[in-house]
Design an enzyme around this catalytic site. Structure first.
Site, PDB file in Angstrom:
ATOM      1  N   TYR A   1       4.650  10.826 -24.036  1.00 18.55           N
ATOM      2  CA  TYR A   1       3.717  11.286 -22.831  1.00 18.55           C
ATOM      3  C   TYR A   1       2.896  10.216 -22.442  1.00 18.55           C
ATOM      4  CZ  TYR A   1       5.733  16.001 -23.619  1.00 18.55           C
ATOM      5  OH  TYR A   1       6.643  16.852 -23.722  1.00 18.55           O
ATOM      6  N   ALA A   2       3.158   8.919 -23.034  1.00 22.78           N
ATOM      7  CA  ALA A   2       2.325   7.825 -22.491  1.00 22.78           C
ATOM      8  C   ALA A   2       3.065   7.203 -21.116  1.00 22.78           C
ATOM      9  CB  ALA A   2       2.478   6.746 -23.499  1.00 22.78           C
ATOM     10  N   ASN A   3       2.655   8.045 -20.269  1.00 27.54           N
ATOM     11  CA  ASN A   3       3.499   7.531 -18.946  1.00 27.54           C
ATOM     12  C   ASN A   3       2.428   7.812 -17.692  1.00 27.54           C
ATOM     13  OD1 ASN A   3       6.068   7.655 -20.022  1.00 27.54           O
ATOM     14  ND2 ASN A   3       5.636   9.793 -20.294  1.00 27.54           N
TER      15      ASN A   3
ATOM     16  N   HIS B   1       5.693  17.431 -16.985  1.00 24.05           N
ATOM     17  CA  HIS B   1       6.359  16.205 -17.074  1.00 24.05           C
ATOM     18  C   HIS B   1       7.504  16.233 -16.469  1.00 24.05           C
ATOM     19  CE1 HIS B   1       7.693  12.945 -19.521  1.00 24.05           C
ATOM     20  NE2 HIS B   1       8.901  13.618 -19.796  1.00 24.05           N
TER      21      HIS B   1
ATOM     22  N   ASP C   1       6.651   5.042 -21.603  1.00 20.54           N
ATOM     23  CA  ASP C   1       6.950   4.731 -22.849  1.00 20.54           C
ATOM     24  C   ASP C   1       8.402   4.621 -23.089  1.00 20.54           C
ATOM     25  OD1 ASP C   1       8.245   7.340 -23.161  1.00 20.54           O
ATOM     26  OD2 ASP C   1       6.308   8.181 -23.371  1.00 20.54           O
TER      27      ASP C   1
ATOM     28  N   HIS D   1       0.799  -1.186   0.065  1.00 21.70           N
ATOM     29  CA  HIS D   1      -0.044  -0.068  -0.031  1.00 21.70           C
ATOM     30  C   HIS D   1       1.070   1.200   0.048  1.00 21.70           C
ATOM     31  CE1 HIS D   1      -3.113   2.802   2.169  1.00 21.70           C
ATOM     32  NE2 HIS D   1      -3.188   2.682   0.706  1.00 21.70           N
TER      33      HIS D   1
END
Length: 129
Positions: free
Chosen positions: A118-120, A96, A28, A20
């Site tokens: 920006y595929a994060n 970013h 990416d 947790h």
């Protein structure tokens, strides 16, 4: 041998160690990966495996209580932006550069072959009860 779910032994083992509040960066192929976090690099070729495919596989296995992405995804990658909005109604957006800073504190980084910007997303683990 596992019958289903994540079959990659390195990734399955790393997921089993999460608790947790731990964070997992799903990124990416171009995201700079800081020293420190455990890394499972799934990238094979540009676009393989895709960010969406890896994210959905992880969401099938993890309890996620929060998610953070770079606000730049909105203009630069509408497909990833729509995917993140669909999966995380309360998605937090930050610059970013700040996401890269937070990545250093992640317990795990899962690098995809995604070749769009920006595929994060930084996932914060929850508990199942």
């Amino acid at each position: 041998m596992k019958r289903s779910g994540i079959l990659n032994r390195h990734l399955a083992g790393a997921l089993a160690e999460l608790g947790h509040g731990d964070t997992v960066l799903v990124c990416d192929a171009g995201m700079p990966i800081p020293a420190g976090p455990r890394v499972v690099d799934l990238a094979f070729r540009a676009g393989v495996p895709a960010f969406a495919e890896v994210l959905d596989g992880l969401l099938d296995e993890l309890v996620v209580e929060g998610a953070t992405a770079a606000r730049e995804v909105r203009g630069a990658n509408p497909e990833a932006s729509a995917l993140l909005d669909a999966r995380f109604p309360d998605l937090a957006l930050i610059p970013h550069e700040r996401l890269k800073e937070l990545a250093a504190g992640a317990r795990l980084v899962v690098r995809t072959g995604e070749a769009r910007p920006y595929a994060n997303v930084l996932l914060r683990c929850g508990v199942f009860f």
